[in-house]
Enzyme design. Structure first.
Site, short mmCIF file in Angstrom:
data_model
loop_
_atom_site.label_atom_id
_atom_site.label_comp_id
_atom_site.label_asym_id
_atom_site.label_seq_id
_atom_site.Cartn_x
_atom_site.Cartn_y
_atom_site.Cartn_z
N ASN A 130 0.84 -1.18 0.00
CA ASN A 130 0.00 0.00 0.00
C ASN A 130 0.89 1.26 0.00
O ASN A 130 1.57 1.55 0.98
CB ASN A 130 -0.89 -0.07 1.26
CG ASN A 130 -1.83 1.11 1.39
OD1 ASN A 130 -1.53 2.21 0.95
ND2 ASN A 130 -2.98 0.86 2.00
N GLY A 143 0.10 4.33 0.03
CA GLY A 143 -0.36 5.34 1.00
C GLY A 143 0.28 5.10 2.35
O GLY A 143 0.74 6.04 3.02
N ASP A 169 -0.51 -4.14 10.49
CA ASP A 169 -1.90 -4.41 10.13
C ASP A 169 -2.77 -3.39 10.85
O ASP A 169 -2.48 -2.99 11.98
CB ASP A 169 -2.31 -5.83 10.52
CG ASP A 169 -3.57 -6.26 9.78
OD1 ASP A 169 -3.72 -5.90 8.59
OD2 ASP A 169 -4.43 -6.94 10.37
N SER A 170 -3.81 -2.96 10.16
CA SER A 170 -4.63 -1.90 10.74
C SER A 170 -6.07 -2.08 10.30
O SER A 170 -6.36 -2.82 9.36
CB SER A 170 -4.11 -0.53 10.30
OG SER A 170 -3.94 -0.52 8.90
N PHE A 194 -5.78 8.39 2.48
CA PHE A 194 -6.24 7.24 1.71
C PHE A 194 -7.33 6.50 2.49
O PHE A 194 -7.64 6.85 3.64
CB PHE A 194 -5.04 6.31 1.42
CG PHE A 194 -4.49 5.61 2.64
CD1 PHE A 194 -4.89 4.32 2.95
CD2 PHE A 194 -3.61 6.25 3.50
CE1 PHE A 194 -4.40 3.67 4.08
CE2 PHE A 194 -3.11 5.61 4.63
CZ PHE A 194 -3.52 4.32 4.92
N TYR A 219 -10.19 5.09 4.49
CA TYR A 219 -11.35 5.64 5.20
C TYR A 219 -11.12 7.07 5.72
O TYR A 219 -11.97 7.60 6.44
CB TYR A 219 -11.72 4.72 6.38
CG TYR A 219 -12.10 3.31 5.95
CD1 TYR A 219 -13.32 3.06 5.33
CD2 TYR A 219 -11.24 2.23 6.16
CE1 TYR A 219 -13.66 1.77 4.93
CE2 TYR A 219 -11.59 0.94 5.76
CZ TYR A 219 -12.79 0.72 5.15
OH TYR A 219 -13.14 -0.54 4.75
N LYS A 267 -2.43 14.34 10.82
CA LYS A 267 -2.63 12.87 10.88
C LYS A 267 -1.37 12.16 11.37
O LYS A 267 -1.44 11.29 12.23
CB LYS A 267 -3.04 12.33 9.50
CG LYS A 267 -3.31 10.83 9.56
CD LYS A 267 -3.77 10.20 8.26
CE LYS A 267 -4.01 8.71 8.48
NZ LYS A 267 -4.27 7.96 7.25
N HIS A 279 -3.34 6.40 14.70
CA HIS A 279 -3.02 5.05 15.18
C HIS A 279 -1.65 4.60 14.66
O HIS A 279 -0.83 4.07 15.39
CB HIS A 279 -4.12 4.10 14.69
CG HIS A 279 -4.42 4.21 13.21
ND1 HIS A 279 -4.61 5.42 12.58
CD2 HIS A 279 -4.50 3.27 12.23
CE1 HIS A 279 -4.83 5.22 11.28
NE2 HIS A 279 -4.76 3.91 11.05
N ARG A 280 -1.37 4.88 13.39
CA ARG A 280 -0.12 4.45 12.75
C ARG A 280 1.05 5.25 13.34
O ARG A 280 2.11 4.69 13.61
CB ARG A 280 -0.24 4.65 11.23
CG ARG A 280 0.91 4.06 10.44
CD ARG A 280 0.56 3.87 8.97
NE ARG A 280 -0.52 2.92 8.80
CZ ARG A 280 -1.77 3.25 8.47
NH1 ARG A 280 -2.10 4.50 8.21
NH2 ARG A 280 -2.69 2.32 8.38
#
Ligand code: IMP
Length: 202
Positions: free
Chosen positions: A11, A13, A71-72, A153, A155, A176, A181-182
């Site tokens: 990914n 993004g 993983d998210s 990207f 949601y 962001k 979370h990331r």
């Protein structure tokens, strides 16, 4: 010399975000898929941690060195935590991000503001020759009434960060990548790496 970390993701993004999150650290972040012919890892785990470890372990077997798997997912309370672990496959494997967001808004059509709470969860797995370790980040928010904003990207256009009253897609990367979370999970992981005597393999 800066430490090289391999991130197992396809990914773009996510790769871009993680590069920005880790920019204050002296790491070189490479995509594991760019460096090696790893077979794309199937997310067969029952938890984010299991999936993150599956990815990191596959990357470590192919490349050695210091490898990160991630993983998210998005958990919506009125949907009993869905799409959760299935966030990437929600509304069908081939659905676009816009299609997934539209499906969520449709499911929440009757749900008023104030009952649309949700959270993003991210688990990072670090695998290296000496062992493995997990790091988690959680970002609380709520689902908007319609998509808003153009940044990010997935949601991001339907996820409101309450202190700002704006979606992540409206807020953009500076906010962001400080609060997500990331950002939380990768910063914990980066701080751990910095606290240990990690070295590039010779
Ligand atoms: P996976 O971690 O590759 O299984 O993908 C999880 C899915 O959750 C992604 O494809 C996105 O659709 C969604 N997701 C995870 N993190 C974010 C985020 O920061 N913003 C928007 N969507 C996200």
């Amino acid at each position: 010399m800066s430490l090289t970390l391999y991130l197992v993701t396809q990914n773009q993004g996510k790769l871009q975000e993680v590069r920005e999150i880790l920019s204050p650290y002296r790491f070189k972040l490479e995509s594991a898929y760019r460096q090696s012919r790893i077979t794309p890892v199937e997310e067969t785990g029952q938890t984010y941690a299991e999936n993150a470890l599956l990815k990191a372990q596959a990357g470590f077997e192919a490349l050695g060195g210091i490898v990160l798997g991630e993983d998210s997912g998005l958990e919506i309370d009125v949907l009993e935590g869905a799409p959760g672990l299935y966030s990437a496959r929600f509304a069908g494997e081939l659905a676009s991000a816009q299609g997934k967001n539209a499906r969520i808004l449709e499911l929440l059509q009757e749900v008023p503001s104030g009952r649309r709470s949700a959270r993003f969860v991210c688990v990072v797995a670090l695998v290296w020759e000496g062992g493995k370790k997990l790091f988690q980040g959680i970002c609380e928010g709520e689902i908007s009434l319609e998509p808003r904003g153009t940044e990010g990207f997935g949601y991001d256009p339907i996820f409101i960060l309450p202190p700002f009253g704006k979606t992540l897609a409206e807020l953009g990367p500076t906010v962001k990548n400080r609060l997500s979370h990331r950002a939380q999970a990768f910063k914990k992981c980066a701080d751990y790496i910095c606290s240990q005597e990690f070295r590039n393999p010779s």
